[in-house]
Scaffold this active site. Structure first.
Site: not given
Ligand code: SAH
Length: 221
Positions: A68
């Site tokens: 993000s």
């Molecule tokens: N907060 C993160 C951004 C993450 S993007 C940062 O600072 O880099 C969203 C993330 O959620 C992705 O890595 C994706 O793989 C994960 N995600 C999506 N669905 C999920 C689920 N059901 N359980 C765990 N993680 C999940």
């Protein structure tokens, strides 16, 4: 001839600009500024994106996911109203950047990611930075982390149509969950969910765009 700014100088100016952006966006908590200034965002990026670390925009990370924008991390963290004694659950570790910011503001962060490789990379970064109050897990975050519940705060960094029931149930009464709600492609709202005795009260924080929560553990890596 010696007038080229060094990477360190460029970074310092970019970071100062970022701080101004956060002020303009209304971020008030000084602890959030301290965390953002002290955590090197470049460490959470792949080589080709490191030069953009202090730009206030989301960037691609491994496994087709995104880190993000720093202002989004700041706004989500502020909406979460994290206290120093809090135990926080985060869904969507991704690069581990948001996890790291949370870890500076609370007692413990439990973070779940569905990609094993993203978790492994994030763990390396936490170790190098000596952030020792973070516990990772590779799993489907939609089910939360029942063994460690209840949590004071829950932050979900991927969107869904509705707040997953298990997550609301794993929040303490009076606890806060922040998560983007809305269609996978289309208008989403960052929502603040306050757990009540009987259910939850929802308020909108503002429009956002996030990758969707995907059910199940990823079968590639
Ligand atoms: N907060 C993160 C951004 C993450 S993007 C940062 O600072 O880099 C969203 C993330 O959620 C992705 O890595 C994706 O793989 C994960 N995600 C999506 N669905 C999920 C689920 N059901 N359980 C765990 N993680 C999940």
């Amino acid at each position: 001839m010696g007038n080229e700014p060094t990477q360190a100088e460029t970074d310092r100016i970019a970071l100062a600009n970022l701080v101004l952006t956060l002020r303009r966006r209304g971020v008030r908590d000084r602890r959030i500024y301290a965390a953002i200034e002290n955590i090197p965002r470049r460490m959470f990026l792949s080589i080709e994106n490191k030069a953009h670390a202090w730009e206030d925009r989301p960037l691609p990370i491994e496994c087709g996911q995104t880190i993000s924008a720093p202002s989004m991390v700041a706004m989500m963290t502020e909406a979460l109203e994290v206290g120093p004694g809090d135990r926080v659950l985060e869904i969507g570790t991704g690069s581990g950047y948001q996890t790291s910011v949370l870890s500076r503001l609370c007692r413990e962060v439990y973070t779940i990611e569905r990609y094993r490789s993203l978790t492994a990379l994030a763990e390396e970064r936490f170790a190098v930075l000596r952030f020792s109050n973070i516990v990772t897990r590779v799993d489907d975050g939609i089910n939360g982390w029942p063994e460690k519940a209840p949590f004071d705060r829950i932050l979900v960094t991927a969107s869904a149509q509705a707040a997953p029931r298990a997550l609301v149930e794993q929040l303490k009464v009076g606890g806060i969950m922040v998560m983007p709600l809305g269609p996978a492609v289309g208008p989403q709202q960052l929502m603040k969910v306050v757990r009540t005795q009987r259910g939850a009260d929802l308020t909108a924080v503002g429009p956002v765009r996030f990758v969707p929560l995907v059910p199940g553990v990823a079968n590639k890596l």
